[in-house]
Design a protein around this motif. Structure first.
Motif, PDB file in Angstrom:
ATOM      1  N   ASN A  64       0.801  -1.226   0.000  1.00 15.75           N
ATOM      2  CA  ASN A  64       0.000   0.000   0.000  1.00 15.75           C
ATOM      3  C   ASN A  64       0.839   1.285   0.000  1.00 15.75           C
ATOM      4  O   ASN A  64       0.588   2.169  -0.821  1.00 15.75           O
ATOM      5  CB  ASN A  64      -0.980  -0.017   1.168  1.00 15.75           C
ATOM      6  CG  ASN A  64      -2.042   1.028   1.043  1.00 15.75           C
ATOM      7  OD1 ASN A  64      -2.425   1.396  -0.060  1.00 15.75           O
ATOM      8  ND2 ASN A  64      -2.529   1.517   2.166  1.00 15.75           N
ATOM      9  N   PRO A  65       1.837   1.448   0.873  1.00 10.28           N
ATOM     10  CA  PRO A  65       2.614   2.691   0.822  1.00 10.28           C
ATOM     11  C   PRO A  65       3.384   2.877  -0.487  1.00 10.28           C
ATOM     12  O   PRO A  65       3.564   4.009  -0.945  1.00 10.28           O
ATOM     13  CB  PRO A  65       3.588   2.576   1.998  1.00 10.28           C
ATOM     14  CG  PRO A  65       3.167   1.417   2.787  1.00 10.28           C
ATOM     15  CD  PRO A  65       2.236   0.605   1.975  1.00 10.28           C
ATOM     16  N   ASP A  86      -2.873  -0.922 -12.118  1.00  7.66           N
ATOM     17  CA  ASP A  86      -3.913  -1.549 -11.311  1.00  7.66           C
ATOM     18  C   ASP A  86      -4.150  -2.981 -11.753  1.00  7.66           C
ATOM     19  O   ASP A  86      -4.251  -3.897 -10.925  1.00  7.66           O
ATOM     20  CB  ASP A  86      -5.198  -0.732 -11.416  1.00  7.66           C
ATOM     21  CG  ASP A  86      -6.325  -1.330 -10.609  1.00  7.66           C
ATOM     22  OD1 ASP A  86      -6.122  -1.553  -9.393  1.00  7.66           O
ATOM     23  OD2 ASP A  86      -7.407  -1.559 -11.178  1.00  7.66           O
ATOM     24  N   VAL A 110       2.431   1.843  -3.547  1.00  7.89           N
ATOM     25  CA  VAL A 110       1.487   2.255  -4.582  1.00  7.89           C
ATOM     26  C   VAL A 110       0.974   3.664  -4.327  1.00  7.89           C
ATOM     27  O   VAL A 110       0.903   4.488  -5.250  1.00  7.89           O
ATOM     28  CB  VAL A 110       0.313   1.250  -4.677  1.00  7.89           C
ATOM     29  CG1 VAL A 110      -0.755   1.749  -5.619  1.00  7.89           C
ATOM     30  CG2 VAL A 110       0.827  -0.108  -5.114  1.00  7.89           C
ATOM     31  N   ARG A 111       0.632   3.966  -3.092  1.00  9.84           N
ATOM     32  CA  ARG A 111       0.121   5.298  -2.786  1.00  9.84           C
ATOM     33  C   ARG A 111       1.164   6.378  -3.043  1.00  9.84           C
ATOM     34  O   ARG A 111       0.848   7.441  -3.575  1.00  9.84           O
ATOM     35  CB  ARG A 111      -0.353   5.360  -1.341  1.00  9.84           C
ATOM     36  CG  ARG A 111      -1.659   4.631  -1.116  1.00  9.84           C
ATOM     37  CD  ARG A 111      -2.032   4.666   0.349  1.00  9.84           C
ATOM     38  NE  ARG A 111      -2.100   6.044   0.817  1.00  9.84           N
ATOM     39  CZ  ARG A 111      -3.196   6.607   1.297  1.00  9.84           C
ATOM     40  NH1 ARG A 111      -4.292   5.920   1.378  1.00  9.84           N
ATOM     41  NH2 ARG A 111      -3.167   7.851   1.710  1.00  9.84           N
ATOM     42  N   GLY A 112       2.401   6.117  -2.684  1.00 16.61           N
ATOM     43  CA  GLY A 112       3.466   7.083  -2.918  1.00 16.61           C
ATOM     44  C   GLY A 112       3.718   7.305  -4.396  1.00 16.61           C
ATOM     45  O   GLY A 112       3.863   8.441  -4.849  1.00 16.61           O
ATOM     46  N   TRP A 113       3.745   6.214  -5.169  1.00 21.81           N
ATOM     47  CA  TRP A 113       3.952   6.338  -6.604  1.00 21.81           C
ATOM     48  C   TRP A 113       2.806   7.101  -7.249  1.00 21.81           C
ATOM     49  O   TRP A 113       3.023   7.991  -8.078  1.00 21.81           O
ATOM     50  CB  TRP A 113       4.072   4.944  -7.225  1.00 21.81           C
ATOM     51  CG  TRP A 113       4.344   4.982  -8.691  1.00 21.81           C
ATOM     52  CD1 TRP A 113       5.558   5.078  -9.287  1.00 21.81           C
ATOM     53  CD2 TRP A 113       3.388   4.935  -9.742  1.00 21.81           C
ATOM     54  NE1 TRP A 113       5.417   5.091 -10.645  1.00 21.81           N
ATOM     55  CE2 TRP A 113       4.086   5.000 -10.951  1.00 21.81           C
ATOM     56  CE3 TRP A 113       2.002   4.834  -9.772  1.00 21.81           C
ATOM     57  CZ2 TRP A 113       3.451   4.973 -12.180  1.00 21.81           C
ATOM     58  CZ3 TRP A 113       1.368   4.814 -10.999  1.00 21.81           C
ATOM     59  CH2 TRP A 113       2.093   4.883 -12.179  1.00 21.81           C
ATOM     60  N   ALA A 114       1.575   6.787  -6.855  1.00 21.44           N
ATOM     61  CA  ALA A 114       0.402   7.456  -7.437  1.00 21.44           C
ATOM     62  C   ALA A 114       0.370   8.936  -7.061  1.00 21.44           C
ATOM     63  O   ALA A 114       0.031   9.785  -7.892  1.00 21.44           O
ATOM     64  CB  ALA A 114      -0.868   6.763  -6.977  1.00 21.44           C
ATOM     65  N   ALA A 115       0.709   9.260  -5.831  1.00 25.27           N
ATOM     66  CA  ALA A 115       0.702  10.656  -5.403  1.00 25.27           C
ATOM     67  C   ALA A 115       1.769  11.463  -6.146  1.00 25.27           C
ATOM     68  O   ALA A 115       1.532  12.615  -6.526  1.00 25.27           O
ATOM     69  CB  ALA A 115       0.928  10.749  -3.898  1.00 25.27           C
ATOM     70  N   TYR A 116       2.913  10.860  -6.364  1.00 21.97           N
ATOM     71  CA  TYR A 116       4.000  11.559  -7.047  1.00 21.97           C
ATOM     72  C   TYR A 116       3.676  11.797  -8.525  1.00 21.97           C
ATOM     73  O   TYR A 116       3.970  12.848  -9.077  1.00 21.97           O
ATOM     74  CB  TYR A 116       5.298  10.764  -6.916  1.00 21.97           C
ATOM     75  CG  TYR A 116       6.491  11.450  -7.525  1.00 21.97           C
ATOM     76  CD1 TYR A 116       7.126  12.486  -6.853  1.00 21.97           C
ATOM     77  CD2 TYR A 116       6.975  11.065  -8.767  1.00 21.97           C
ATOM     78  CE1 TYR A 116       8.237  13.125  -7.405  1.00 21.97           C
ATOM     79  CE2 TYR A 116       8.071  11.694  -9.333  1.00 21.97           C
ATOM     80  CZ  TYR A 116       8.695  12.720  -8.644  1.00 21.97           C
ATOM     81  OH  TYR A 116       9.774  13.351  -9.192  1.00 21.97           O
ATOM     82  N   ARG A 172       0.571  11.637 -10.087  1.00 22.20           N
ATOM     83  CA  ARG A 172      -0.834  11.865 -10.438  1.00 22.20           C
ATOM     84  C   ARG A 172      -1.041  13.020 -11.414  1.00 22.20           C
ATOM     85  O   ARG A 172      -2.013  13.036 -12.142  1.00 22.20           O
ATOM     86  CB  ARG A 172      -1.670  12.070  -9.192  1.00 22.20           C
ATOM     87  CG  ARG A 172      -1.439  13.385  -8.511  1.00 22.20           C
ATOM     88  CD  ARG A 172      -2.404  13.575  -7.364  1.00 22.20           C
ATOM     89  NE  ARG A 172      -2.029  14.798  -6.663  1.00 22.20           N
ATOM     90  CZ  ARG A 172      -1.809  14.872  -5.379  1.00 22.20           C
ATOM     91  NH1 ARG A 172      -1.965  13.810  -4.633  1.00 22.20           N
ATOM     92  NH2 ARG A 172      -1.471  15.998  -4.831  1.00 22.20           N
TER      93      ARG A 172
END
Length: 74
Positions: free
Chosen positions: A25-26, A48, A28-34, A36
């Motif tokens: 989770n961290p 996904d 994927v979330r970090g990659w997506a936030a960077y 987006r």
């Protein structure tokens, strides 16, 4: 990113679901936030789908007494 997720899931083959979620989770979330603002929807969809396949393969490995048909149908 796909190689990193694949390597992480391979390392977590025998782990329980909570450990997999806490690890993946961290990342994927970090990659997506960077990314987006610059990455298209198709790229997010492809990542996904790749993660879903990795998770499905992990579940089959973790619950190897079930066939893939039993995993999908319940």
């Amino acid at each position: 990113m796909r190689r990193r997720l694949s390597a992480e899931m391979l390392a977590l083959r025998g782990a329980n679901a909570l450990a997999v979620i806490r690890t993946i989770n961290p990342i994927v979330r970090g990659w997506a936030a960077y990314h987006r603002g610059v990455v298209s929807t198709e790229t997010f969809h492809a990542l996904d789908h790749h993660l879903w396949r990795l998770t499905y393969k992990w579940a089959l490995y973790r619950h190897n007494r079930f066939t893939s048909r039993e995993m999908v149908c319940g």
